[in-house]
Write an enzyme that holds these catalytic residues in place. Structure first.
Site, PDB file in Angstrom:
ATOM      1  N   GLY A  46       0.823  -1.206   0.000  1.00 54.98           N
ATOM      2  CA  GLY A  46       0.000   0.000   0.000  1.00 54.98           C
ATOM      3  C   GLY A  46       0.850   1.246   0.000  1.00 54.98           C
ATOM      4  N   GLN A  51       3.038   9.915   1.279  1.00 53.18           N
ATOM      5  CA  GLN A  51       4.324   9.226   1.102  1.00 53.18           C
ATOM      6  C   GLN A  51       5.042   9.641  -0.182  1.00 53.18           C
ATOM      7  OE1 GLN A  51       2.517   5.128   2.035  1.00 53.18           O
ATOM      8  NE2 GLN A  51       4.628   4.945   2.766  1.00 53.18           N
ATOM      9  N   CYS A  90       6.477  -0.615   6.212  1.00 53.69           N
ATOM     10  CA  CYS A  90       6.040   0.592   5.510  1.00 53.69           C
ATOM     11  C   CYS A  90       7.159   1.041   4.580  1.00 53.69           C
ATOM     12  CB  CYS A  90       5.739   1.687   6.536  1.00 53.69           C
ATOM     13  SG  CYS A  90       5.189   3.233   5.798  1.00 53.69           S
ATOM     14  N   LEU A  91       6.792   1.438   3.368  1.00 55.11           N
ATOM     15  CA  LEU A  91       7.806   1.877   2.406  1.00 55.11           C
ATOM     16  C   LEU A  91       8.536   3.128   2.883  1.00 55.11           C
ATOM     17  CD1 LEU A  91       5.855   1.282  -0.930  1.00 55.11           C
ATOM     18  CD2 LEU A  91       7.710  -0.108   0.020  1.00 55.11           C
ATOM     19  N   HIS A 132      -3.775   0.991   7.865  1.00 55.88           N
ATOM     20  CA  HIS A 132      -2.418   1.543   7.828  1.00 55.88           C
ATOM     21  C   HIS A 132      -2.359   2.747   6.884  1.00 55.88           C
ATOM     22  CE1 HIS A 132       2.162   0.750   7.386  1.00 55.88           C
ATOM     23  NE2 HIS A 132       1.894   1.694   6.506  1.00 55.88           N
ATOM     24  N   GLU A 133      -2.960   2.581   5.701  1.00 60.08           N
ATOM     25  CA  GLU A 133      -2.902   3.670   4.702  1.00 60.08           C
ATOM     26  C   GLU A 133      -3.748   4.877   5.137  1.00 60.08           C
ATOM     27  OE1 GLU A 133      -0.575   3.375   2.729  1.00 60.08           O
ATOM     28  OE2 GLU A 133      -0.306   1.236   3.065  1.00 60.08           O
ATOM     29  N   HIS A 136      -1.921   6.997   7.492  1.00 57.01           N
ATOM     30  CA  HIS A 136      -0.979   7.914   6.832  1.00 57.01           C
ATOM     31  C   HIS A 136      -1.639   9.259   6.523  1.00 57.01           C
ATOM     32  CE1 HIS A 136       2.804   5.872   6.098  1.00 57.01           C
ATOM     33  NE2 HIS A 136       2.203   4.800   5.603  1.00 57.01           N
TER      34      HIS A 136
HETATM   35 NI    NI Z   1       3.027   2.929   5.285  1.00 54.14          NI
END
Ligand code: NI
Length: 149
Positions: A46, A51, A90-91, A132-133, A136
């Site tokens: 995701g 991000q 997480c990226l 999670h997204e 963000h």
């Molecule tokens: Ni993330």
């Protein structure tokens, strides 16, 4: 489509609250295409707009080895049931995996890139991913919610 830079932890952008999308135009479509490109290139599950440095309420996700691609604009969790604890990454936070408790089942109301309402129903991993997204979009990172063993 183009790959964008993924902002990393420590960048204040990741801690901001994103604004709702109001214009469902070509620019939005291009952003979503870029986010999908960036997510697939990074081999993640995701990716949320902050991000890539855009403070708008958008996320994309991919499941089933890339066969399912989800895009959600202005997502809102309208139903959450049960509990599930699972490791997340997480990226924006490379090489960190910690356990997080999330609802086992969620229903998310959102819009597609054209402004059509969509409903996302998810159990288990995709439910954790959506939560999670959406976190963000409120400047919350999974490490904030990590369960201490
Ligand atoms: Ni993330």
């Amino acid at each position: 489509m183009a790959k964008r830079k993924i902002y990393q932890i420590g960048d204040d952008t990741l801690r901001q609250v994103s604004r709702p999308v109001t214009e469902f135009d070509d620019k939005l479509s291009m952003l979503i295409d870029d986010m999908i490109d960036t997510l697939i290139y990074a081999d993640g599950a995701g990716l949320a707009a902050p991000q890539v440095g855009v403070l708008k309420r958008i996320f994309v996700a991919t499941f089933d080895g890339g066969n399912t691609i989800i895009e959600a604009v202005n997502p809102v969790i309208v139903k959450a049931k049960g509990k599930r604890v699972a490791a997340e990454g997480c990226l924006s936070i490379p090489n960190v995996h910690e356990k997080v408790e999330r609802p086992r089942h969620v229903v998310v109301n959102a819009f597609d890139r054209h402004g059509n309402p969509i409903v996302l129903k998810a159990d288990g991993f995709p439910a954790s991913c959506y939560c999670h997204e959406i976190d963000h979009l409120d400047g919350i990172l999974f490490t904030d919610r990590a369960v201490k063993n």
